[in-house]
Design an enzyme around this catalytic site. Structure first.
Site, PDB file in Angstrom:
ATOM      1  N   TYR A  53       0.720  -1.020  -0.072  1.00 39.55           N
ATOM      2  CA  TYR A  53       0.018   0.119   0.033  1.00 39.55           C
ATOM      3  C   TYR A  53       0.756   1.440   0.058  1.00 39.55           C
ATOM      4  O   TYR A  53       1.989   1.143   0.400  1.00 39.55           O
ATOM      5  CB  TYR A  53      -0.902  -0.077   1.248  1.00 39.55           C
ATOM      6  CG  TYR A  53      -1.897   1.010   1.085  1.00 39.55           C
ATOM      7  CD1 TYR A  53      -2.712   1.195   0.158  1.00 39.55           C
ATOM      8  CD2 TYR A  53      -2.108   1.901   2.389  1.00 39.55           C
ATOM      9  CE1 TYR A  53      -3.857   2.111   0.235  1.00 39.55           C
ATOM     10  CE2 TYR A  53      -3.246   2.794   2.324  1.00 39.55           C
ATOM     11  CZ  TYR A  53      -3.761   3.263   1.417  1.00 39.55           C
ATOM     12  OH  TYR A  53      -5.175   4.020   1.303  1.00 39.55           O
ATOM     13  N   SER A 152     -15.772  -0.499 -10.991  1.00 41.25           N
ATOM     14  CA  SER A 152     -15.241  -0.591  -9.719  1.00 41.25           C
ATOM     15  C   SER A 152     -16.068   0.395  -8.747  1.00 41.25           C
ATOM     16  O   SER A 152     -17.189   0.781  -9.020  1.00 41.25           O
ATOM     17  CB  SER A 152     -13.751   0.227  -9.715  1.00 41.25           C
ATOM     18  OG  SER A 152     -14.028   1.707  -9.966  1.00 41.25           O
ATOM     19  N   GLY A 153     -15.608   0.171  -7.461  1.00 36.99           N
ATOM     20  CA  GLY A 153     -16.438   0.864  -6.460  1.00 36.99           C
ATOM     21  C   GLY A 153     -16.568   2.163  -6.598  1.00 36.99           C
ATOM     22  O   GLY A 153     -17.757   2.760  -6.442  1.00 36.99           O
ATOM     23  N   VAL A 154     -15.529   2.848  -6.801  1.00 40.68           N
ATOM     24  CA  VAL A 154     -15.575   4.233  -6.919  1.00 40.68           C
ATOM     25  C   VAL A 154     -16.312   4.551  -8.369  1.00 40.68           C
ATOM     26  O   VAL A 154     -17.134   5.461  -8.427  1.00 40.68           O
ATOM     27  CB  VAL A 154     -14.138   4.976  -7.337  1.00 40.68           C
ATOM     28  CG1 VAL A 154     -14.164   6.286  -7.615  1.00 40.68           C
ATOM     29  CG2 VAL A 154     -13.191   4.810  -5.811  1.00 40.68           C
TER      30      VAL A 154
END
Length: 327
Positions: A53, A152-154
């Site tokens: 990350y 996607s989620g976004v």
């Protein structure tokens, strides 16, 4: 006793995550203890555990970038929250736990009747989509905006919010079977992320400008968006799903004078004031309550079966988010 997930070393989440338990101590001063209820398994969570990350993990660590729960106890100096309030943590991590104790300013209060499963997914994807649409340029109603990774989620939040704001969306995806689903969310045009798809998008917008595009992929997909953008247009990059660098052809800078920006919503949260936070969170919570903003759910998995949740979250072709039930 309270249960939580922890990793003592970075690596494959399916191998390094462990279910632990601990004794609870009463909150003091400005501390608030929240009984966490739900938490999604996001790609950022998996990357955090893997050690890939944007911010390094320092094991032993409790993962989980977002979630939702109810205030269970408060310290004697707490003024903004009380027992029973529905809240979401604003911490960078630590949500995969049955109980979370932190200073009161690390929680945002939500309407009491909000769907807590949906609320658990509020902090990252919907806020990112809001920032993409609102923080870079003012667009008139009816304006075109474009994005890749539209499934996607976004991307799904972007479609729903753009519709709410009166904007029209050009959405690029890799699979034709996603077309109908995204159109049902309010997408105006859904196209394959190919040269042919870009050509089709140009026909759809005609002479109308495309001043904003959002990029979560990089590589050739980012070039497709730059090709579609109008002169002086803005490209905001918030992800790199293809793991390929974004190469900018000279012509897009010289002849189009495109503006390139990057967005990491974690940094925005760190810098935003409390009024700035609620300026975004309150309208998003209202849209969740009204059903105008819905995040698809693949499966809700009990905390004790976290291994199955992780495995499912690592698979492709899911129907939505995998949620940990922390009860």
């Amino acid at each position: 006793m309270s249960h939580f997930l922890q990793f003592d070393r970075t690596g494959n989440p399916a191998e390094v995550l462990q279910l632990q338990e601990r004794e609870l101590t009463p909150p003091t001063g400005h501390e608030v203890r929240v009984r966490m209820r739900y938490a999604p398994v996001n790609p950022a969570d998996l990357n955090f555990i893997e050690g890939t990350y944007g911010r390094p993990a320092h094991p032993p660590s409790i993962p989980g970038h977002e979630g939702c729960g109810e205030v269970e106890a408060v310290g004697d100096k707490v003024t903004s929250l009380e027992k029973g309030d529905v809240v979401i943590p604003l911490l960078g991590t630590g949500c995969w736990t049955q109980h979370l104790t932190a200073p009161e300013h690390h929680f945002a209060k939500l309407p009491p009747q909000i769907d807590q499963v949906q609320a658990s997914m509020l902090r990252i994807n919907p806020v990112t989509a809001w920032a993409l649409l609102k923080h870079y340029t003012d667009l008139p109603k009816g304006a075109w905006v474009a994005q890749n990774a539209a499934n996607s989620g976004v991307g799904r939040a972007f479609i729903q919010l753009a519709k709410h704001f009166g904007l029209r969306t050009i959405n690029f995806v890799r699979r034709a079977e996603l077309f109908d689903e995204l159109k049902s969310l309010g997408a105006d045009a859904v196209l394959l992320d190919t040269d042919e798809g870009v050509a089709e998008a140009k026909k759809i917008v005609g002479s109308e400008p495309v001043m904003l595009a959002t990029n979560a992929v990089g590589g050739d997909s980012a070039i497709h968006l730059m090709d579609l953008l109008s002169p002086e247009g803005i490209l905001v990059t918030y992800g790199a799903m293809s793991r390929r660098s974004m190469k900018v052809p000279n012509k897009f800078l010289i002849f189009k004078n495109l503006q390139l920006h990057g967005l990491w919503i974690t940094k925005w949260f760190e810098k935003a004031s409390t009024p700035e936070l609620y300026e975004v969170l309150e309208p998003l919570a209202t849209l969740i309550q009204s059903g105008e903003l819905v995040t698809a759910i693949d499966e809700i998995v009990p905390l004790a079966e976290f291994g199955r949740a992780i495995k499912r979250a690592q698979e492709g072709a899911r129907g939505g988010k995998v949620i940990l039930d922390l009860a």
